[in-house]
Design a protein around this motif. Structure first.
Motif, PDB file in Angstrom:
ATOM      1  N   GLY A  41      77.323  14.829  36.659  1.00  0.00           N
ATOM      2  CA  GLY A  41      78.671  14.830  36.913  1.00  0.00           C
ATOM      3  C   GLY A  41      79.443  13.710  36.028  1.00  0.00           C
ATOM      4  N   ASN A  42      80.738  13.520  36.283  1.00  0.00           N
ATOM      5  CA  ASN A  42      81.406  12.553  35.327  1.00  0.00           C
ATOM      6  C   ASN A  42      80.814  11.108  35.532  1.00  0.00           C
ATOM      7  N   PHE A  43      79.948  10.782  36.224  1.00  0.00           N
ATOM      8  CA  PHE A  43      79.382   9.552  36.292  1.00  0.00           C
ATOM      9  C   PHE A  43      78.001   9.379  35.605  1.00  0.00           C
ATOM     10  N   ASN A  44      77.638  10.394  34.923  1.00  0.00           N
ATOM     11  CA  ASN A  44      76.477  10.345  33.943  1.00  0.00           C
ATOM     12  C   ASN A  44      76.501  11.074  32.885  1.00  0.00           C
ATOM     13  N   SER A  45      77.861  11.238  32.309  1.00  0.00           N
ATOM     14  CA  SER A  45      78.199  12.125  31.095  1.00  0.00           C
ATOM     15  C   SER A  45      77.623  13.352  31.136  1.00  0.00           C
ATOM     16  N   TRP A  46      77.369  14.149  32.441  1.00  0.00           N
ATOM     17  CA  TRP A  46      77.314  15.261  32.696  1.00  0.00           C
ATOM     18  C   TRP A  46      75.725  15.715  32.080  1.00  0.00           C
ATOM     19  N   ASN A  47      74.820  14.773  32.393  1.00  0.00           N
ATOM     20  CA  ASN A  47      73.707  14.991  31.683  1.00  0.00           C
ATOM     21  C   ASN A  47      72.864  15.643  32.833  1.00  0.00           C
ATOM     22  N   PRO A  48      72.534  17.282  32.385  1.00  0.00           N
ATOM     23  CA  PRO A  48      71.712  17.811  33.626  1.00  0.00           C
ATOM     24  C   PRO A  48      70.467  17.690  34.016  1.00  0.00           C
ATOM     25  N   GLY A  49      69.985  16.467  33.187  1.00  0.00           N
ATOM     26  CA  GLY A  49      68.351  16.372  33.585  1.00  0.00           C
ATOM     27  C   GLY A  49      67.851  14.972  33.531  1.00  0.00           C
ATOM     28  N   GLY A  73      84.916   6.001  43.094  1.00  0.00           N
ATOM     29  CA  GLY A  73      86.111   6.833  42.768  1.00  0.00           C
ATOM     30  C   GLY A  73      85.877   8.258  42.917  1.00  0.00           C
ATOM     31  N   ALA A  74      86.751   8.875  42.336  1.00  0.00           N
ATOM     32  CA  ALA A  74      86.603  10.664  42.493  1.00  0.00           C
ATOM     33  C   ALA A  74      85.733  11.132  41.431  1.00  0.00           C
ATOM     34  N   LEU A  75      84.606  11.703  42.141  1.00  0.00           N
ATOM     35  CA  LEU A  75      83.528  12.570  41.449  1.00  0.00           C
ATOM     36  C   LEU A  75      83.700  13.915  41.625  1.00  0.00           C
ATOM     37  N   GLU A  76      83.143  14.297  40.321  1.00  0.00           N
ATOM     38  CA  GLU A  76      83.154  15.813  40.115  1.00  0.00           C
ATOM     39  C   GLU A  76      81.712  16.076  39.589  1.00  0.00           C
ATOM     40  N   PHE A  77      81.142  17.096  40.113  1.00  0.00           N
ATOM     41  CA  PHE A  77      79.451  16.994  39.644  1.00  0.00           C
ATOM     42  C   PHE A  77      79.025  18.542  40.014  1.00  0.00           C
ATOM     43  N   LYS A  78      77.817  18.837  39.552  1.00  0.00           N
ATOM     44  CA  LYS A  78      77.105  19.932  40.104  1.00  0.00           C
ATOM     45  C   LYS A  78      75.712  19.696  40.254  1.00  0.00           C
ATOM     46  N   PHE A  79      74.747  20.607  40.880  1.00  0.00           N
ATOM     47  CA  PHE A  79      73.553  20.341  40.789  1.00  0.00           C
ATOM     48  C   PHE A  79      72.664  21.366  39.748  1.00  0.00           C
ATOM     49  N   THR A  80      71.665  21.012  39.395  1.00  0.00           N
ATOM     50  CA  THR A  80      70.969  21.755  38.407  1.00  0.00           C
ATOM     51  C   THR A  80      69.256  21.452  38.602  1.00  0.00           C
ATOM     52  N   ARG A  81      68.656  22.248  37.957  1.00  0.00           N
ATOM     53  CA  ARG A  81      67.121  22.099  37.842  1.00  0.00           C
ATOM     54  C   ARG A  81      66.610  21.659  36.617  1.00  0.00           C
TER      55      ARG A  81
END
Length: 474
Positions: A41-49, A73-81
């Motif tokens: 997400g926006n809290f880890n520079s969108w690193n998927p792994g 704060g306001a988080l945006e994110f997704k889950f990945t494998r």
């Protein structure tokens, strides 16, 4: 003293506990038993792994992660494998929008369900037929000797490339998966091929441009897009990546395509971490890159090192570089201040204010749709193509000036020396005339407050002579 120590311990314990836990209560039946799930997400520079953001599988089959206390704060994110190719999708295997959650002041657990995985949910429903015919995959395994890896590289050529015999400027883009093809893009594409083709068809891009897009390396993305190491997220291979672009990829493109290889016809652009590495490349190699497009840059990733680097590398005399900055006002607390600080550092380093475009959009988000929307204005400002169908070259008309660009409410138009009047037309990107009026030498202000935000073409006609200027409405 003992009560005070106990109170301090309780306060400290409360601080540690006041964190957010994400829990995935159900996953698709196709999920491999040994799969590791991640949140990006926006809290880890969108690193998927990122190993720091791996969820732990619980005995009951759920997956959990307690976010660091620094994530607020306001988080945006997704889950990945572990990669964007294996990101979560909806029940029909379509891409989903970013999940959103705002961290509160107390400890909490938030439950989620993953309906599908992009790579395991059956055939993708998207189609690559939207790709322009002038897009090709140059190679699925282009050698990167500086990094000991290979990478897919895409190339777009202008509409008239096959028939014109001309040479063209070149723009290098990062995150190639997201540039042309919705099927390979993460949460959408930039639509660069459609945009440039349309601009050419509408006469708003007289020169055309070759675009070279290099895929990111998935788990290597953060490493390759920063020349400096971030203790938490990695980085540090950005110098080798830039040398790959300069020493290996650009010579190959110049040899195999009809390019204009000089610095004023060579640009580089990207978003987020791609914005960071684009700035670095332009500053490190001013003899190679004369234009840099910097979208929502992740300057936070290496703030101190970047500041020192800009101080140590002022502008080079005789090698002006254009920088186009754009971001959303609410992307993060540091986005706009750091972008402004970098702009100011470039100004202190001797770059001309006229070569810096700095845009902050109130509705902008850290998302592909935003960068897609902003790309046409950035491209047109950076390359400023020659005026189409001008009876006399505009440089032969002393005194002509159209400013500021971008413009807010009032556009100042200074007629060429010797012109007492002119007919002024302003057209939008579809070619439709949206403003028409006569203009006299004494009337230099044109009210453009009613124009929508975007790119426009201004034409001035005086007798047999027509000159044009492009500008952007904020």
């Amino acid at each position: 003293m003992r009560p005070l120590l106990l109170l301090s311990g309780l306060l400290l314990a409360g601080t540690v506990q006041a964190q957010t836990t994400f829990r995935i209560t159900s996953v698709p039946a196709s999920t491999p038993a040994n799969a590791t799930l991640y949140v990006a997400g926006n809290f880890n520079s969108w690193n998927p792994g990122s190993a720091a953001y791996a969820l732990t599988k619980q005995p009951g089959g759920s997956y959990e992660i307690t976010l660091p206390a620094t994530v607020t704060g306001a988080l945006e994110f997704k889950f990945t494998r572990g990669a964007w190719t294996s990101v979560e999708s909806d029940a029909q295997n379509q891409d989903i929008g970013n999940r959103r959650y705002t961290v509160g002041s107390g400890p909490t657990t938030v439950d989620f369900q993953v309906l599908n995985w992009k790579d395991l949910g059956g055939p993708a429903t998207c189609s690559s037929t939207a790709l322009q015919p002038n897009v090709q995959v140059l190679s699925t395994s282009f050698q990167m000797p500086q990094l000991g890896r290979t990478r897919r590289v895409w190339v777009y050529v202008p509409n008239d490339y096959a028939s014109s015999g001309r040479r063209y400027p070149v723009l290098y883009l990062h995150d190639g998966q997201n540039v042309f093809d919705n099927c390979t893009g993460f949460a959408g594409e930039w639509g660069v091929d459609e945009t440039l083709s349309q601009l050419q068809q509408q006469g708003l891009d007289a020169t055309g441009c070759i675009v070279v897009a290099v895929d990111n390396g998935g788990g290597e993305r953060l490493n390759e897009y920063s020349p400096w190491n971030n203790p938490q997220y990695g980085g540090g291979q950005g110098d080798q990546y830039v040398e790959f672009l300069v020493q290996t990829l650009k010579p190959h493109i110049d040899q195999n395509f009809r390019t204009l290889p000089d610095r004023l016809n060579t640009g580089i652009a990207g978003s987020s971490m791609g914005g960071l590495i684009s700035l670095y490349a332009a500053v490190k190699h001013p003899a190679v890159f004369g234009r840099a497009g910097i979208f929502s840059p992740a300057f936070w990733f290496a703030e101190a090192q970047l500041k020192a680097y800009l101080h140590q590398h002022p502008a080079v005399a005789g090698q002006p570089t254009r920088f186009y900055f754009v971001s959303g006002a609410q992307e993060s607390q540091t986005m706009v201040p750091l972008m402004a600080a970098v702009r100011d550092s470039l100004l202190r380093g001797g770059h001309a204010a006229a070569d810096l475009s700095y845009q902050v959009r109130a509705d902008g988000q850290h998302a592909e749709w935003f960068w897609k929307r902003e790309f046409p204005a950035a491209y047109q400002w950076l390359f400023r193509p020659a005026a189409p169908n001008a009876a006399r070259p505009s440089q032969d008309l002393p005194g002509l000036a159209v400013f500021p660009n971008p413009v807010g409410q009032q556009l100042s138009v200074q007629l060429p020396t010797g012109w007492s009047e002119a007919r002024l037309d302003i057209s939008d990107t579809t070619g439709r005339v949206v403003l028409r009026r006569g203009l006299r030498q004494a009337e230099t202000q044109v009210d453009v407050a009613r124009l929508r935000r975007g790119s426009y073409l201004l034409r001035l006609r005086h007798g047999p002579t027509t000159v044009t200027r492009q500008f952007t409405k904020e």
